[in-house]
Scaffold this motif. Structure first.
Motif, PDB file in Angstrom:
ATOM      1  N   TYR A 191      -3.951  -7.493  12.872  1.00  0.00           N
ATOM      2  CA  TYR A 191      -2.685  -8.418  12.047  1.00  0.00           C
ATOM      3  C   TYR A 191      -1.469  -9.154  11.949  1.00  0.00           C
ATOM      4  CZ  TYR A 191      -1.218  -8.627   7.225  1.00  0.00           C
ATOM      5  OH  TYR A 191      -0.644  -9.168   5.805  1.00  0.00           O
ATOM      6  N   VAL A 192      -0.397  -8.406  12.563  1.00  0.00           N
ATOM      7  CA  VAL A 192       0.863  -8.786  13.328  1.00  0.00           C
ATOM      8  C   VAL A 192       0.819 -10.358  14.289  1.00  0.00           C
ATOM      9  CG1 VAL A 192       2.981  -8.174  14.366  1.00  0.00           C
ATOM     10  CG2 VAL A 192       2.126  -6.202  12.519  1.00  0.00           C
ATOM     11  N   ALA A 193       0.061  -9.845  14.684  1.00  0.00           N
ATOM     12  CA  ALA A 193      -0.481 -11.152  16.136  1.00  0.00           C
ATOM     13  C   ALA A 193      -1.053 -11.800  15.465  1.00  0.00           C
ATOM     14  CB  ALA A 193      -1.605 -10.730  17.250  1.00  0.00           C
ATOM     15  N   ALA A 194      -1.940 -11.893  14.567  1.00  0.00           N
ATOM     16  CA  ALA A 194      -2.690 -12.952  13.347  1.00  0.00           C
ATOM     17  C   ALA A 194      -1.288 -13.770  12.880  1.00  0.00           C
ATOM     18  CB  ALA A 194      -3.716 -12.576  12.343  1.00  0.00           C
ATOM     19  N   GLY A 210      -8.698 -11.295  -2.928  1.00  0.00           N
ATOM     20  CA  GLY A 210      -9.092  -9.951  -3.371  1.00  0.00           C
ATOM     21  C   GLY A 210      -8.261  -9.103  -3.713  1.00  0.00           C
ATOM     22  N   VAL A 211      -6.934  -9.219  -3.781  1.00  0.00           N
ATOM     23  CA  VAL A 211      -6.315  -8.016  -4.702  1.00  0.00           C
ATOM     24  C   VAL A 211      -6.295  -8.277  -6.059  1.00  0.00           C
ATOM     25  CG1 VAL A 211      -4.238  -7.451  -4.830  1.00  0.00           C
ATOM     26  CG2 VAL A 211      -4.928  -7.981  -2.214  1.00  0.00           C
ATOM     27  N   LEU A 212      -5.398  -9.477  -6.367  1.00  0.00           N
ATOM     28  CA  LEU A 212      -5.449 -10.294  -7.822  1.00  0.00           C
ATOM     29  C   LEU A 212      -6.920 -10.914  -8.805  1.00  0.00           C
ATOM     30  CD1 LEU A 212      -2.246 -12.107  -7.334  1.00  0.00           C
ATOM     31  CD2 LEU A 212      -2.244  -9.783  -8.107  1.00  0.00           C
ATOM     32  N   HIS A 257      -8.907 -10.302   5.678  1.00  0.00           N
ATOM     33  CA  HIS A 257      -9.638  -9.841   7.227  1.00  0.00           C
ATOM     34  C   HIS A 257      -8.572  -8.094   7.228  1.00  0.00           C
ATOM     35  CE1 HIS A 257     -12.090 -12.684   7.249  1.00  0.00           C
ATOM     36  NE2 HIS A 257     -10.504 -14.006   7.550  1.00  0.00           N
ATOM     37  N   ALA A 258      -7.101  -8.254   7.235  1.00  0.00           N
ATOM     38  CA  ALA A 258      -6.626  -7.094   7.752  1.00  0.00           C
ATOM     39  C   ALA A 258      -6.397  -5.809   6.384  1.00  0.00           C
ATOM     40  CB  ALA A 258      -5.094  -7.397   7.642  1.00  0.00           C
ATOM     41  N   LEU A 259      -6.966  -6.756   5.066  1.00  0.00           N
ATOM     42  CA  LEU A 259      -6.741  -5.438   4.324  1.00  0.00           C
ATOM     43  C   LEU A 259      -8.435  -4.936   3.362  1.00  0.00           C
ATOM     44  CD1 LEU A 259      -4.717  -7.408   0.599  1.00  0.00           C
ATOM     45  CD2 LEU A 259      -4.349  -4.937   1.910  1.00  0.00           C
ATOM     46  N   SER A 260      -9.280  -5.712   3.894  1.00  0.00           N
ATOM     47  CA  SER A 260     -10.591  -4.730   3.885  1.00  0.00           C
ATOM     48  C   SER A 260     -10.774  -4.097   5.242  1.00  0.00           C
ATOM     49  CB  SER A 260     -11.599  -6.751   4.308  1.00  0.00           C
ATOM     50  OG  SER A 260     -12.956  -5.883   4.478  1.00  0.00           O
ATOM     51  N   GLY A 261     -10.067  -5.280   6.068  1.00  0.00           N
ATOM     52  CA  GLY A 261     -10.587  -3.578   7.033  1.00  0.00           C
ATOM     53  C   GLY A 261      -9.176  -1.951   7.117  1.00  0.00           C
ATOM     54  N   LEU A 262      -8.485  -2.652   7.395  1.00  0.00           N
ATOM     55  CA  LEU A 262      -7.326  -1.014   6.580  1.00  0.00           C
ATOM     56  C   LEU A 262      -8.034  -0.395   5.414  1.00  0.00           C
ATOM     57  CD1 LEU A 262      -3.356  -2.722   6.987  1.00  0.00           C
ATOM     58  CD2 LEU A 262      -5.015  -0.894   8.655  1.00  0.00           C
ATOM     59  N   VAL A 297       2.553  -3.582   0.345  1.00  0.00           N
ATOM     60  CA  VAL A 297       3.573  -3.316   1.250  1.00  0.00           C
ATOM     61  C   VAL A 297       2.715  -4.339   2.930  1.00  0.00           C
ATOM     62  CG1 VAL A 297       3.938  -1.570   3.166  1.00  0.00           C
ATOM     63  CG2 VAL A 297       4.568  -1.279   0.911  1.00  0.00           C
ATOM     64  N   VAL A 298       1.323  -3.980   2.568  1.00  0.00           N
ATOM     65  CA  VAL A 298       0.854  -5.602   3.940  1.00  0.00           C
ATOM     66  C   VAL A 298       1.354  -6.395   4.030  1.00  0.00           C
ATOM     67  CG1 VAL A 298      -1.441  -5.523   4.940  1.00  0.00           C
ATOM     68  CG2 VAL A 298      -1.174  -3.258   4.846  1.00  0.00           C
ATOM     69  N   HIS A 299       0.815  -7.033   2.168  1.00  0.00           N
ATOM     70  CA  HIS A 299       0.903  -8.114   2.833  1.00  0.00           C
ATOM     71  C   HIS A 299       3.017  -9.051   2.415  1.00  0.00           C
ATOM     72  CE1 HIS A 299       2.272 -11.893  -0.925  1.00  0.00           C
ATOM     73  NE2 HIS A 299       1.797 -12.688   0.175  1.00  0.00           N
ATOM     74  N   LEU A 300       3.650  -8.283   2.428  1.00  0.00           N
ATOM     75  CA  LEU A 300       4.894  -8.415   2.193  1.00  0.00           C
ATOM     76  C   LEU A 300       5.221  -8.560   3.997  1.00  0.00           C
ATOM     77  CD1 LEU A 300       6.943  -6.614  -0.225  1.00  0.00           C
ATOM     78  CD2 LEU A 300       6.377  -8.985   0.176  1.00  0.00           C
TER      79      LEU A 300
END
Length: 395
Positions: free
Chosen positions: A286-289, A323-325, A346-351, A202-205
């Motif tokens: 993350y959205v801003a990035a 780092g997911v796959l 960085h977003a996935l790590s923080g979330l 979801v975060v990736h899409l």
């Protein structure tokens, strides 16, 4: 005195410019069906589809072929109990081993169990019976997951047969030391799709829709499209107006992701371990990035269609190196550098720190600081090149 008055008035004028750009773009977005499709309709449709795929929480009922050459009570018990497990769904290969191997090679089954002749006789005679379990590792985790119930079942059958064998031999069971081993899976990251892979997907899409929407919004400022869209970025204070133009979409996509997280928690029984406020902050950065990536793509491509064509490549790279796959620590150094360049990492790590691990607030702050570098760099580039791109390049 006049210079001091102008300096004091600059923050108020910049704020007014920001509000004007924000309100103008918000009205445009509300009337644009393209923005509605990119901003919430398509993301929610994909969220529903992904939720359906990951509804079980983990891989279940993987098709596995069975070749039982023994047809004994023990072999039938083994097959029946393995089929009752959650991961494998057994299919008898009537054509024997050749048919089962063909099905395994063609992808009709993810695994193959072969029980040879004298399987039960060897077990009852105290000899070591053998059962072969092959799985197709070309299907990533699916083949491996089909084998998860087999080892526990085999150990259970061996334990249950030991008293029977000892009684048949006229021997008493020796006393064994009681050894207890406790396995605790921290966070259950790899085995649970709801907690890990669905959330990451979801975060990736979201990044895909943010980048495409950013390019679409900026392209409306090009000369050939200017007549149909209010031209915000030609006036003074480009940086303030650019931030105001993109801010409605930052709020839109940040709200969208938090709504999807809410549905993830509510519908699938997931639990947020850490701070929702830090998750919201990381999401906004993350959205801003991601908007910064879209802005840079738009600036350094000849037209919006060239920028759109590069989005898929960037999204694929982000997924591969986040780092997911592939575990980031197992990557070679060049791949690790790519991983650190991607905002998704960085977003996935923080979330995940907040979603799964109940990490302290410093973890969320660190993630936000790293993600803030992307809009800052994009802002510097836009100040130098954005107006040239809008004036001399087609939309």
């Amino acid at each position: 005195m006049a210079i001091a008055d102008r300096r004091r008035g600059t923050p108020q004028r910049n704020f007014a410019r920001f509000i004007h750009a924000f309100n103008t773009e918000a009205r445009m977005a509300a009337r644009s069906w393209t923005v509605h499709w990119l901003g919430w309709i398509w993301p929610l449709i994909l969220f529903v589809v992904i939720s359906g795929i990951y509804q079980a929480g983990t891989l279940q009922d993987m098709p596995v072929a069975v070749v039982d050459q023994d047809h004994s009570t023990l072999s039938r018990q083994y097959v029946r109990q393995l089929d009752a497990g959650s991961h494998a769904s057994l299919v008898t290969a009537e054509g024997g081993l050749s048919e089962a191997l063909d099905g395994l090679q063609q992808g009709d089954q993810y695994g193959l169990i072969y029980l040879p002749h004298d399987f039960e006789a060897d077990a009852l005679a105290g000899r070591q019976p053998s059962a072969a379990f092959y799985y197709n590792s070309l299907f990533y985790a699916a083949g491996f997951y089909s084998t998860l119930d087999a080892s526990g079942l085999t150990a259970g059958l061996q334990q249950s047969m030991r008293p029977q064998l000892a009684a048949g031999m006229g021997l008493s069971m020796p006393g064994l030391a009681s050894i207890s081993v406790a396995f605790e899976s921290l966070y259950n990251a790899s085995g649970n799709y709801i907690y890990y892979q669905q959330f990451a997907a979801v975060v990736h899409l979201l990044q895909l829709f943010v980048i495409v929407a950013t390019i679409h919004v900026l392209a409306r400022e090009a000369p050939e499209l200017r007549a149909s869209s209010p031209h915000i970025l030609r006036a003074k204070a480009l940086g303030v107006r650019l931030v105001g133009k993109l801010a409605p979409y930052t709020l839109l996509f940040s709200t969208l992701l938090m709504i999807e997280v809410f549905f993830l928690v509510w519908l699938n029984g997931a639990v947020i371990k850490g701070s929702v406020l830090w998750m919201l902050a990381i999401t906004a950065f993350y959205v801003a990035a991601s908007q910064a990536v879209g802005l840079v793509l738009f600036i350094f491509t000849a037209n919006r269609f060239s920028a759109y064509s590069l989005v898929g490549m960037l999204i694929g790279i982000a997924q591969t190196y986040s780092g997911v796959l592939i575990p980031a620590l197992a990557m070679p150094l060049p791949a690790q550098l790519i991983s650190h360049i991607e905002p998704l990492t960085h977003a996935l790590s923080g979330l995940f720190d907040q979603f799964l691990r109940d990490a302290p607030g410093t973890s969320g702050l660190y993630a936000c600081l790293k993600l803030s570098l992307y809009p800052l760099i994009a802002y510097v580039i836009a100040k130098q090149r954005l107006r040239k791109r809008l004036d001399f390049s087609p939309a």
